[in-house]
Design an enzyme around this catalytic site. Structure first.
Site, PDB file in Angstrom:
ATOM      1  N   GLY A 119      -0.457  -1.965   4.997  1.00 54.92           N
ATOM      2  CA  GLY A 119      -1.886  -2.108   4.727  1.00 54.92           C
ATOM      3  C   GLY A 119      -2.165  -3.334   3.886  1.00 54.92           C
ATOM      4  O   GLY A 119      -3.085  -3.356   3.072  1.00 54.92           O
ATOM      5  N   ALA A 120      -1.381  -4.391   4.118  1.00 55.10           N
ATOM      6  CA  ALA A 120      -1.398  -5.542   3.218  1.00 55.10           C
ATOM      7  C   ALA A 120      -2.695  -6.337   3.257  1.00 55.10           C
ATOM      8  O   ALA A 120      -3.049  -6.998   2.281  1.00 55.10           O
ATOM      9  CB  ALA A 120      -0.223  -6.469   3.548  1.00 55.10           C
ATOM     10  N   ASP A 165       1.822  -0.638  14.154  1.00 57.12           N
ATOM     11  CA  ASP A 165       1.124   0.612  13.853  1.00 57.12           C
ATOM     12  C   ASP A 165       2.076   1.533  13.094  1.00 57.12           C
ATOM     13  O   ASP A 165       3.114   1.935  13.632  1.00 57.12           O
ATOM     14  CB  ASP A 165       0.675   1.269  15.161  1.00 57.12           C
ATOM     15  CG  ASP A 165      -0.245   2.454  14.948  1.00 57.12           C
ATOM     16  OD1 ASP A 165      -0.190   3.074  13.869  1.00 57.12           O
ATOM     17  OD2 ASP A 165      -1.002   2.775  15.895  1.00 57.12           O
ATOM     18  N   SER A 214      -4.053   9.647  -3.822  1.00 54.19           N
ATOM     19  CA  SER A 214      -5.477   9.492  -4.139  1.00 54.19           C
ATOM     20  C   SER A 214      -5.925  10.571  -5.100  1.00 54.19           C
ATOM     21  O   SER A 214      -5.375  11.686  -5.117  1.00 54.19           O
ATOM     22  CB  SER A 214      -6.322   9.586  -2.859  1.00 54.19           C
ATOM     23  OG  SER A 214      -7.700   9.629  -3.154  1.00 54.19           O
ATOM     24  N   TYR A 231      -8.373  13.566   4.751  1.00 52.53           N
ATOM     25  CA  TYR A 231      -7.871  12.570   3.793  1.00 52.53           C
ATOM     26  C   TYR A 231      -7.236  13.267   2.600  1.00 52.53           C
ATOM     27  O   TYR A 231      -6.133  12.906   2.162  1.00 52.53           O
ATOM     28  CB  TYR A 231      -9.023  11.679   3.346  1.00 52.53           C
ATOM     29  CG  TYR A 231      -8.622  10.534   2.450  1.00 52.53           C
ATOM     30  CD1 TYR A 231      -7.926   9.438   2.958  1.00 52.53           C
ATOM     31  CD2 TYR A 231      -8.964  10.528   1.099  1.00 52.53           C
ATOM     32  CE1 TYR A 231      -7.573   8.371   2.150  1.00 52.53           C
ATOM     33  CE2 TYR A 231      -8.610   9.468   0.275  1.00 52.53           C
ATOM     34  CZ  TYR A 231      -7.925   8.394   0.807  1.00 52.53           C
ATOM     35  OH  TYR A 231      -7.565   7.346  -0.005  1.00 52.53           O
ATOM     36  N   ALA A 240      -5.996  16.286   2.547  1.00 51.84           N
ATOM     37  CA  ALA A 240      -4.770  16.947   3.007  1.00 51.84           C
ATOM     38  C   ALA A 240      -3.634  15.940   3.159  1.00 51.84           C
ATOM     39  O   ALA A 240      -2.493  16.211   2.766  1.00 51.84           O
ATOM     40  CB  ALA A 240      -5.028  17.659   4.337  1.00 51.84           C
TER      41      ALA A 240
END
Length: 247
Positions: free
Chosen positions: A10-11, A61, A140, A153, A155
């Site tokens: 996710g850079a 991916d 998170s 999200y 979960a």
């Protein structure tokens, strides 16, 4: 061969960019990974020519283990050994539980949780064999205190924390640490496009420190967990959320 090599997934996002910049400033070579190859050129302009020399980019991916394994094969051929891994790739989606599209739910779980698993599985074996490694997973605040309509999200991020605990236990005797970071509201370009000024102010009023976080504050925490100073810390979740969740 002696270069410190870190993979950041996710850079190209807000957090990923800050993590990449921080790592480069500490003389890491960054293997930047993201699905969005089309955004690479403008992203590279955020870095100096000197920094770009220590950047490699792979588009794939994270949900597809075979694509992750292809990246490892390519790095092996180049003689690039991975001792540091930051599982930052993630997506969210908002809907009530009775309206959530099963395909959306599955995609959120796949990118966040399976992505973390796929990268960790692929690279932790070498770390174990060399008796050194650092894995940092991005969880998170929502894993502990989810917002409305954030079931998949929440979960997925809770799953990441459980996976972090388990992986840390399995790798603890080999000098490999595994930790998670639970960010609160971190202000970056994507949020600027989706949240109004009033919505931001509403969030800030609920945060004990009365402000949102910056991507650089997450990057600093990642850097610490990758450092020698964190060598006796494993299986932990570090809350970086301005006091929004106190344990």
């Amino acid at each position: 061969m002696t270069k410190k090599n870190v993979i950041v997934t996710g850079a190209l996002g807000g957090l990923g960019t800050a993590i990449t910049k921080q790592a480069l400033s500490q003389d890491y070579r960054v293997i930047a990974c993201d699905r969005r190859a089309e955004d690479l050129d403008p992203w590279l302009k955020l870095f100096t020519k000197a920094e770009q020399k220590n950047l490699l980019f792979f588009a794939f991916d994270v949900r597809k283990i075979e694509e992750v394994e292809n990246v490892k094969s390519d790095l092996d051929k180049q003689g690039i050994n991975i001792s540091y891994l930051v599982n930052n790739a993630g997506i969210t989606g908002v809907a009530t539980p009775w309206e959530m599209d099963p395909k959306v739910f599955d995609r959120i779980i796949q990118v966040n949780l399976y992505g973390t698993y796929n990268l960790s599985r692929t690279f932790c074996g070498d770390m174990r064999e060399q008796n050194f490694g650092r894995i940092v997973n991005l969880a998170s605040l929502f894993a502990f205190d989810p917002g409305v309509g954030q079931a998949p999200y929440a979960a997925a991020k809770a799953g990441i924390i459980g996976y972090t605990h388990s992986l840390a236990t399995d790798l603890a005797d080999s000098g490999v640490t595994v930790n998670a970071i639970a960010p609160g509201l971190i202000w970056h370009t994507r949020l600027e496009r989706t949240l109004s000024g009033k919505e931001k102010e509403g969030w800030e009023r609920r945060i004990p420190m009365k402000r949102v976080g910056a991507p650089e504050e997450i990057a600093e925490t990642v850097a610490f967990l990758m450092s020698d100073g964190a060598s006796y810390i494993t299986g932990q979740t570090i809350h970086v959320n301005g006091g929004s969740y106190l344990t």
